[in-house]
Design an enzyme around this catalytic site. Structure first.
Site, PDB file in Angstrom:
ATOM      1  N   HIS A  21       0.124  13.608  10.228  1.00  0.00           N
ATOM      2  CA  HIS A  21      -0.853  12.631   9.706  1.00  0.00           C
ATOM      3  C   HIS A  21      -0.330  11.975   8.435  1.00  0.00           C
ATOM      4  CE1 HIS A  21      -3.788  14.193  12.572  1.00  0.00           C
ATOM      5  NE2 HIS A  21      -3.461  15.414  12.166  1.00  0.00           N
ATOM      6  N   HIS A  50      -0.502  14.808  -1.530  1.00  0.00           N
ATOM      7  CA  HIS A  50      -0.202  13.998  -0.348  1.00  0.00           C
ATOM      8  C   HIS A  50      -0.740  12.596  -0.618  1.00  0.00           C
ATOM      9  CE1 HIS A  50      -4.345  15.449   0.272  1.00  0.00           C
ATOM     10  NE2 HIS A  50      -4.531  14.246   0.808  1.00  0.00           N
ATOM     11  N   HIS A  52      -2.392   8.656   1.232  1.00  0.00           N
ATOM     12  CA  HIS A  52      -2.964   7.884   2.337  1.00  0.00           C
ATOM     13  C   HIS A  52      -2.538   6.438   2.169  1.00  0.00           C
ATOM     14  CE1 HIS A  52      -5.704  11.288   3.283  1.00  0.00           C
ATOM     15  NE2 HIS A  52      -5.581  11.496   1.991  1.00  0.00           N
ATOM     16  N   GLU A  62      -8.716   5.524   0.192  1.00  0.00           N
ATOM     17  CA  GLU A  62      -9.900   6.160   0.800  1.00  0.00           C
ATOM     18  C   GLU A  62     -11.144   5.920  -0.051  1.00  0.00           C
ATOM     19  OE1 GLU A  62      -8.619  10.281   1.821  1.00  0.00           O
ATOM     20  OE2 GLU A  62      -8.415   9.321   3.786  1.00  0.00           O
ATOM     21  N   HIS A  75      -3.376  11.904  -3.582  1.00  0.00           N
ATOM     22  CA  HIS A  75      -4.338  12.995  -3.839  1.00  0.00           C
ATOM     23  C   HIS A  75      -3.622  14.242  -4.331  1.00  0.00           C
ATOM     24  CE1 HIS A  75      -7.433  11.109  -0.882  1.00  0.00           C
ATOM     25  NE2 HIS A  75      -7.462  10.544  -2.080  1.00  0.00           N
ATOM     26  N   THR A 157     -11.438  14.513   3.213  1.00  0.00           N
ATOM     27  CA  THR A 157     -11.493  13.271   4.006  1.00  0.00           C
ATOM     28  C   THR A 157     -10.863  13.462   5.384  1.00  0.00           C
ATOM     29  OG1 THR A 157      -9.340  12.450   3.240  1.00  0.00           O
ATOM     30  CG2 THR A 157     -11.275  11.928   1.888  1.00  0.00           C
TER      31      THR A 157
HETATM   32  N1  LIG Z   1      -8.385  16.485   3.504  1.00  0.00           N
HETATM   33  C1  LIG Z   1      -7.717  17.111   2.548  1.00  0.00           C
HETATM   34  N2  LIG Z   1      -7.567  16.617   1.370  1.00  0.00           N
HETATM   35  S1  LIG Z   1      -8.213  15.223   0.858  1.00  0.00           S
HETATM   36  N3  LIG Z   1      -7.610  14.001   1.678  1.00  0.00           N
HETATM   37  O1  LIG Z   1      -9.634  15.273   1.083  1.00  0.00           O
HETATM   38  O2  LIG Z   1      -7.803  15.127  -0.529  1.00  0.00           O
HETATM   39  N4  LIG Z   1      -7.176  18.352   2.783  1.00  0.00           N
HETATM   40  C2  LIG Z   1      -7.247  19.025   4.053  1.00  0.00           C
HETATM   41  C3  LIG Z   1      -6.702  20.409   3.791  1.00  0.00           C
HETATM   42  C4  LIG Z   1      -6.297  20.492   2.359  1.00  0.00           C
HETATM   43  C5  LIG Z   1      -6.532  19.148   1.766  1.00  0.00           C
HETATM   44 ZN   LIG Z   2      -6.155  13.057   0.853  1.00  0.00          ZN
END
Ligand SMILES: N/C(=N\S(N)(=O)=O)N1CCCC1
Ligand SMILES: [Zn+2]
Length: 218
Positions: A21, A50, A52, A62, A75, A157
């Site tokens: 992803h 990571h 987006h 996001e 993030h 998210t």
């Molecule tokens: N969705 C996530 N981070 S986020 N995009 O909400 O920051 N994660 C899924 C597992 C650990 C972090």
């Molecule tokens: Zn994220």
């Protein structure tokens, strides 16, 4: 709110992987501390970071600001080590995680810190591949110079979208180049020879509902 403070270690040889992803850098830092601001008396530790992005630079973040999307969003994911024993446990509680969100604006200057990520992407083209980032990474260098932010109680998210995140979204974006974003979009969602490029991986904003949004102009 009290001032938000953070302290990170500089680390080399951090592992970056293609999750299918997007890319994720595993950066568990027992010596890191994120505290204050909306986090009460608890201390949060960095776990991973990571980002987006979108198919074009007109989208990708996001969060949106007055309806405006940015070209992407980084993030930095932290978990509450004061109250919980593990990341997985923390992700089951409304105050379990704290995520710093940093918007990407497109400009002419390559972002040197993001380039340390981009330079490894050819080695993790396919889902499941991973490699170590040879350069020293200091998470502080990903943050904008202006530290004003918005904060609210929200969720992950990505599924299962646990409502366990104290979101802290910086108002000031950092700058990356279009070419750096193009490299993100060259990652493949598949593990085999087939190529299905990850051209976008952002979740559109969800209704705020009755949640309070607070801001801090640091
Ligand atoms: N969705 C996530 N981070 S986020 N995009 O909400 O920051 N994660 C899924 C597992 C650990 C972090
Ligand atoms: Zn994220």
């Amino acid at each position: 709110m009290k001032k938000l403070t953070f302290a990170y270690e500089s680390q080399s040889d951090l592992r970056i992987l293609n999750t299918g992803h997007g890319w994720k850098v595993e950066a568990p830092q027992s010596g890191s501390r994120l505290e204050g601001g909306p986090l009460g008396e608890d201390i949060y530790q960095l776990e991973q970071f990571h980002c987006h992005w979108g198919e074009t630079s007109a989208e990708g973040s996001e969060h949106t600001v007055d309806g405006r999307a940015y070209a992407g969003e980084l993030h930095l994911v932290h978990w509450n080590t004061t109250k919980y024993q593990s990341f997985a446990e923390a992700a089951q509680h409304p105050d379990g995680l704290a995520v710093l969100g940093v918007f990407f604006d497109v400009g002419n200057e390559s972002n040197d810190e993001i380039e340390k990520i981009v330079s490894t992407l050819s080695e993790i083209k396919f889902k499941g591949q991973f490699t170590d980032i040879p350069d020293v990474i200091d998470p502080t260098t990903f943050l904008p110079s202006g530290l004003g932010y918005w904060t609210y109680l929200g969720s992950l998210t990505t599924p299962p979208c646990n409502e366990c995140v104290i979101w802290i979204v910086y108002k000031e974006p950092i700058t990356v180049t279009e070419e750096q974003l193009v490299q993100f979009r060259c990652l493949s969602a598949c593990s085999g020879e087939a190529e299905e490029f990850i051209v976008k991986n952002y979740r559109p904003p969800q209704p705020l509902g009755n949640r309070a949004l607070r801001e801090c102009n640091a």
